[in-house]
Scaffold this motif. Structure first.
Motif, PDB file in Angstrom:
ATOM      1  N   TYR A   3      17.263 -38.858  -9.326  1.00 52.82           N
ATOM      2  CA  TYR A   3      18.320 -37.850  -9.401  1.00 52.82           C
ATOM      3  C   TYR A   3      17.997 -36.623  -8.563  1.00 52.82           C
ATOM      4  CZ  TYR A   3      15.740 -35.025 -12.841  1.00 52.82           C
ATOM      5  OH  TYR A   3      14.828 -34.241 -13.477  1.00 52.82           O
ATOM      6  N   THR A   4      16.723 -36.353  -8.278  1.00 52.23           N
ATOM      7  CA  THR A   4      16.387 -35.224  -7.411  1.00 52.23           C
ATOM      8  C   THR A   4      16.730 -35.504  -5.955  1.00 52.23           C
ATOM      9  OG1 THR A   4      14.120 -36.042  -7.178  1.00 52.23           O
ATOM     10  CG2 THR A   4      14.534 -34.447  -8.927  1.00 52.23           C
ATOM     11  N   GLN A   5      16.845 -36.768  -5.590  1.00 53.92           N
ATOM     12  CA  GLN A   5      17.261 -37.111  -4.235  1.00 53.92           C
ATOM     13  C   GLN A   5      18.777 -37.138  -4.105  1.00 53.92           C
ATOM     14  OE1 GLN A   5      15.329 -40.876  -3.985  1.00 53.92           O
ATOM     15  NE2 GLN A   5      13.498 -40.031  -2.995  1.00 53.92           N
ATOM     16  N   ILE A   6      19.477 -37.379  -5.205  1.00 50.93           N
ATOM     17  CA  ILE A   6      20.939 -37.459  -5.172  1.00 50.93           C
ATOM     18  C   ILE A   6      21.559 -36.067  -5.237  1.00 50.93           C
ATOM     19  CG2 ILE A   6      22.979 -38.278  -6.414  1.00 50.93           C
ATOM     20  CD1 ILE A   6      21.287 -40.692  -7.252  1.00 50.93           C
ATOM     21  N   LEU A   7      21.158 -35.262  -6.212  1.00 52.16           N
ATOM     22  CA  LEU A   7      21.688 -33.906  -6.370  1.00 52.16           C
ATOM     23  C   LEU A   7      20.848 -32.956  -5.529  1.00 52.16           C
ATOM     24  CD1 LEU A   7      22.193 -33.865 -10.235  1.00 52.16           C
ATOM     25  CD2 LEU A   7      23.884 -34.372  -8.481  1.00 52.16           C
ATOM     26  N   LEU A   8      21.399 -32.481  -4.430  1.00 54.36           N
ATOM     27  CA  LEU A   8      20.635 -31.622  -3.539  1.00 54.36           C
ATOM     28  C   LEU A   8      20.604 -30.173  -4.019  1.00 54.36           C
ATOM     29  CD1 LEU A   8      21.818 -33.051  -0.120  1.00 54.36           C
ATOM     30  CD2 LEU A   8      19.808 -33.672  -1.470  1.00 54.36           C
ATOM     31  N   ARG A   9      21.780 -29.622  -4.358  1.00 53.68           N
ATOM     32  CA  ARG A   9      21.855 -28.236  -4.832  1.00 53.68           C
ATOM     33  C   ARG A   9      23.242 -27.995  -5.418  1.00 53.68           C
ATOM     34  NH1 ARG A   9      22.077 -28.280   0.600  1.00 53.68           N
ATOM     35  NH2 ARG A   9      19.843 -28.067   0.745  1.00 53.68           N
ATOM     36  N   PRO A  10      23.381 -27.009  -6.288  1.00 52.27           N
ATOM     37  CA  PRO A  10      24.738 -26.650  -6.725  1.00 52.27           C
ATOM     38  C   PRO A  10      25.468 -25.948  -5.591  1.00 52.27           C
ATOM     39  CG  PRO A  10      23.118 -25.240  -7.775  1.00 52.27           C
ATOM     40  CD  PRO A  10      22.359 -26.273  -7.017  1.00 52.27           C
ATOM     41  N   HIS A  11      26.734 -26.217  -5.472  1.00 50.64           N
ATOM     42  CA  HIS A  11      27.544 -25.593  -4.417  1.00 50.64           C
ATOM     43  C   HIS A  11      28.218 -24.370  -5.017  1.00 50.64           C
ATOM     44  CE1 HIS A  11      29.781 -25.440  -0.696  1.00 50.64           C
ATOM     45  NE2 HIS A  11      30.889 -25.269  -1.398  1.00 50.64           N
TER      46      HIS A  11
END
Length: 96
Positions: A3-11
């Motif tokens: 999941y750390t590779q999928i979710l990069l950052r909040p927009h």
């Protein structure tokens, strides 16, 4: 993928703030090859919330011409609008 590779950052933008308050949605910049199912599982695993649905949008790369005729490219990205189930909530910047 983790999941750390999928979710990069909040927009964070004005629209992301509006949909968070009115539609109970959270916006993330995500990996370009992640699908909706992987994004849903990543959010549920990372934040321990229940996800109702996921919508995905892509911002294209833009090329602009500056005054002295040089080209400047702004990178594109993929973002996911994650609708949380009723009563669920993710706090990013509350209390800062």
């Amino acid at each position: 993928m983790n999941y750390t590779q999928i979710l990069l950052r909040p927009h964070v933008s004005e629209k992301a703030t509006l949909v968070k308050s009115f539609a109970n949605q959270v916006v993330f910049q995500v990996h370009p090859e992640a699908n909706k199912i992987e994004i849903k599982q990543a959010v549920q695993e990372a934040f321990d919330v229940k996800v109702a649905k996921v919508n995905v949008a892509r911002k294209k790369t833009l090329t602009q011409r500056k005054a002295n005729r040089r080209l400047v490219r702004t990178p594109g990205f993929r973002k996911a609008y994650v609708t949380l189930a009723e009563g669920e909530k993710i706090d990013f910047f509350e209390g800062v």
